[in-house]
Write a protein that holds these residues in place. Structure first.
Motif, PDB file in Angstrom:
ATOM      1  N   LEU A   1       0.831  -1.207   0.000  1.00 32.53           N
ATOM      2  CA  LEU A   1       0.000   0.000   0.000  1.00 32.53           C
ATOM      3  C   LEU A   1       0.865   1.257   0.000  1.00 32.53           C
ATOM      4  O   LEU A   1       0.949   1.939  -0.994  1.00 32.53           O
ATOM      5  CB  LEU A   1      -1.001   0.005   1.161  1.00 32.53           C
ATOM      6  CG  LEU A   1      -2.099   1.059   1.060  1.00 32.53           C
ATOM      7  CD1 LEU A   1      -3.001   0.841  -0.139  1.00 32.53           C
ATOM      8  CD2 LEU A   1      -2.934   1.083   2.339  1.00 32.53           C
ATOM      9  N   ARG A   2       1.502   1.571   1.121  1.00 33.80           N
ATOM     10  CA  ARG A   2       2.494   2.645   1.200  1.00 33.80           C
ATOM     11  C   ARG A   2       3.471   2.237   2.294  1.00 33.80           C
ATOM     12  O   ARG A   2       3.111   1.509   3.213  1.00 33.80           O
ATOM     13  CB  ARG A   2       1.849   3.996   1.611  1.00 33.80           C
ATOM     14  CG  ARG A   2       0.870   4.587   0.631  1.00 33.80           C
ATOM     15  CD  ARG A   2       0.280   5.894   1.188  1.00 33.80           C
ATOM     16  NE  ARG A   2      -0.327   5.714   2.502  1.00 33.80           N
ATOM     17  CZ  ARG A   2      -1.554   5.261   2.709  1.00 33.80           C
ATOM     18  NH1 ARG A   2      -2.329   4.957   1.700  1.00 33.80           N
ATOM     19  NH2 ARG A   2      -2.018   5.110   3.944  1.00 33.80           N
TER      20      ARG A   2
ATOM     21  N   ARG B   1       1.753   0.566  10.945  1.00 31.50           N
ATOM     22  CA  ARG B   1       1.246   1.459  11.994  1.00 31.50           C
ATOM     23  C   ARG B   1      -0.019   0.902  12.650  1.00 31.50           C
ATOM     24  O   ARG B   1      -0.438   1.373  13.698  1.00 31.50           O
ATOM     25  CB  ARG B   1       0.996   2.856  11.441  1.00 31.50           C
ATOM     26  CG  ARG B   1      -0.132   2.917  10.443  1.00 31.50           C
ATOM     27  CD  ARG B   1      -1.109   4.014  10.749  1.00 31.50           C
ATOM     28  NE  ARG B   1      -2.013   4.164   9.617  1.00 31.50           N
ATOM     29  CZ  ARG B   1      -3.315   4.357   9.755  1.00 31.50           C
ATOM     30  NH1 ARG B   1      -3.860   4.441  10.935  1.00 31.50           N
ATOM     31  NH2 ARG B   1      -4.074   4.470   8.691  1.00 31.50           N
ATOM     32  N   LEU B   2      -0.635  -0.116  12.020  1.00 28.97           N
ATOM     33  CA  LEU B   2      -1.836  -0.718  12.600  1.00 28.97           C
ATOM     34  C   LEU B   2      -1.511  -1.898  13.517  1.00 28.97           C
ATOM     35  O   LEU B   2      -2.401  -2.498  14.095  1.00 28.97           O
ATOM     36  CB  LEU B   2      -2.775  -1.179  11.473  1.00 28.97           C
ATOM     37  CG  LEU B   2      -3.248  -0.047  10.547  1.00 28.97           C
ATOM     38  CD1 LEU B   2      -3.909  -0.604   9.298  1.00 28.97           C
ATOM     39  CD2 LEU B   2      -4.203   0.884  11.291  1.00 28.97           C
TER      40      LEU B   2
ATOM     41  N   GLU C   1       3.253   7.670   8.957  1.00 33.26           N
ATOM     42  CA  GLU C   1       1.938   7.076   8.679  1.00 33.26           C
ATOM     43  C   GLU C   1       1.075   7.009   9.935  1.00 33.26           C
ATOM     44  O   GLU C   1      -0.135   7.092   9.866  1.00 33.26           O
ATOM     45  CB  GLU C   1       2.105   5.678   8.073  1.00 33.26           C
ATOM     46  CG  GLU C   1       2.451   5.696   6.578  1.00 33.26           C
ATOM     47  CD  GLU C   1       1.261   6.027   5.678  1.00 33.26           C
ATOM     48  OE1 GLU C   1       0.111   5.921   6.128  1.00 33.26           O
ATOM     49  OE2 GLU C   1       1.496   6.410   4.509  1.00 33.26           O
TER      50      GLU C   1
ATOM     51  N   GLY D   1       3.763  14.841   8.126  1.00 32.13           N
ATOM     52  CA  GLY D   1       4.304  14.734   6.778  1.00 32.13           C
ATOM     53  C   GLY D   1       4.145  13.356   6.187  1.00 32.13           C
ATOM     54  O   GLY D   1       3.457  12.495   6.736  1.00 32.13           O
ATOM     55  N   ALA D   2       4.791  13.157   5.034  1.00 34.06           N
ATOM     56  CA  ALA D   2       4.692  11.879   4.319  1.00 34.06           C
ATOM     57  C   ALA D   2       5.931  11.691   3.459  1.00 34.06           C
ATOM     58  O   ALA D   2       6.680  12.641   3.221  1.00 34.06           O
ATOM     59  CB  ALA D   2       3.444  11.868   3.438  1.00 34.06           C
ATOM     60  N   MET D   3       6.142  10.463   3.019  1.00 36.58           N
ATOM     61  CA  MET D   3       7.278  10.155   2.149  1.00 36.58           C
ATOM     62  C   MET D   3       6.792   9.784   0.758  1.00 36.58           C
ATOM     63  O   MET D   3       5.817   9.050   0.599  1.00 36.58           O
ATOM     64  CB  MET D   3       8.072   8.961   2.694  1.00 36.58           C
ATOM     65  CG  MET D   3       8.876   9.262   3.934  1.00 36.58           C
ATOM     66  SD  MET D   3      10.237  10.386   3.599  1.00 36.58           S
ATOM     67  CE  MET D   3      10.896  10.515   5.281  1.00 36.58           C
TER      68      MET D   3
END
Lengths: 81, 229
Positions: free
Chosen positions: B57-58, B64-65, B94, B100-102
């Motif tokens: 997915l990413r 993170r879940l 995440e 932020g994000a990558m």
């Protein structure tokens, strides 16, 4: 009901993959390509039958997991089965 | 100081972290399996590099879940020290613990080489043994390291940047930015300062045999922060 989710990078962000595919298309002689944006396609098979409920559910799935709202946008299509 | 190194399916720098913390930094270390719900009394958490859940997915989106992440969030919100290295940084983003994000590196390549980073802050638990403007030589190894934010985050961020990619002289220039990160960001902390994400691998640069010992100073800083906590 099925749902199709199209996830793409937000318009302003450099899509390095799309850019590379565009140059590959250029190299193959496809001169009419102005831009390529790559993304993800997710197909969901769902139990619900009521469009509004299903759409709201998928919307939540996108916000919570399928897309990252910082970098991506999404579009949902519902398909009756 | 007891360290906990989290192991997700697909982590591959966990044992490097364990080795450095146990054999070089000489502190007790436990590994924490992602299914665990308790941090077993550790004083600091390390989220190691790798490809948790195959980057499906990413990067970091599935990790993170994991059950352990709930405990880590509570620990972080309580002021506990958390360092996320490479994929660990991506997991922190995440999970929302860091803003932020990558994105994929601008050059579309997986980059595995030494880079230079400049120390932008020394008032954090991860950099108190470093000098302002000091240049560290650390290796990166990633495909999704282009740090980015959106307008909302950019507006709300304060001076949370801890490390920036630079050249050997400490100049932050485009040519020294390996992945296209905005503001050449290589390391970022929370406003409170107790959680840090860093793309380079300090654990791969903590022994002279590996070409650089600069990374050890980050772990030494954590020890110092803990001693005076």
């Amino acid at each position: 009901m099925n749902a199709r989710v199209y996830i793409t990078l937000k318009p302003g962000l450099l899509d390095a993959q799309g850019k590379t595919v565009k140059s590959a298309l250029d190299a193959l002689g496809f001169k009419g390509v102005k831009d390529v944006r790559m993304g993800k396609y997710v197909e969901l098979k769902l139990n619900g039958a009521k469009a509004a409920t299903v759409k709201a559910d998928v919307e939540r799935m996108c916000k919570k997991l399928l897309a990252n709202p910082i970098i991506e946008t999404y579009r949902i299509e519902l398909v009756q089965t | 100081m007891k360290f906990g190194v989290v192991v997700f399916p697909g982590s591959n720098c966990d044992q490097d972290c364990v080795h450095v913390l146990r054999d070089v930094v000489r502190q007790p270390v436990v590994t924490l399996w992602h299914q665990e719900t308790s941090l077993r009394g550790v004083d600091a958490v390390v989220l190691p590099g790798g490809f948790s859940y195959g980057d499906y997915l990413r990067t970091g989106a599935i990790a993170r879940l994991s059950p352990i992440m709930r405990a880590i969030s509570a620990f972080a919100n309580d002021g506990g020290l958390v360092i996320g290295i490479c994929n660990g940084f991506q997991i922190l983003l995440e999970s929302g613990l860091l803003p932020g994000a990558m994105l994929r590196n601008t050059g579309l390549r997986f980059i595995c080489r030494f880079v230079h980073v400049r120390v932008e802050r020394t008032d954090t638990p991860f950099t108190n043994q470093l000098q302002q403007g000091q240049i560290l030589r650390l290796p990166i190894a990633h495909n999704e390291g282009r740090y980015t934010t959106d307008e909302h985050i950019a507006r709300t961020m304060t001076d949370q940047v801890v490390f920036r990619y630079c050249d050997a002289d400490g100049q932050v220039v485009d040519a020294a930015n390996p992945n296209g990160s905005i503001d050449a960001i290589a390391g970022l902390t929370t406003r409170a300062g107790n959680v840090m994400g860093i793309m380079p691998h300090p654990e791969r640069a903590s022994e002279s045999a590996l070409g650089s010992e600069d990374g050890r100073l980050i772990f030494a800083s954590m020890l110092e922060a803990h001693a005076y906590a």
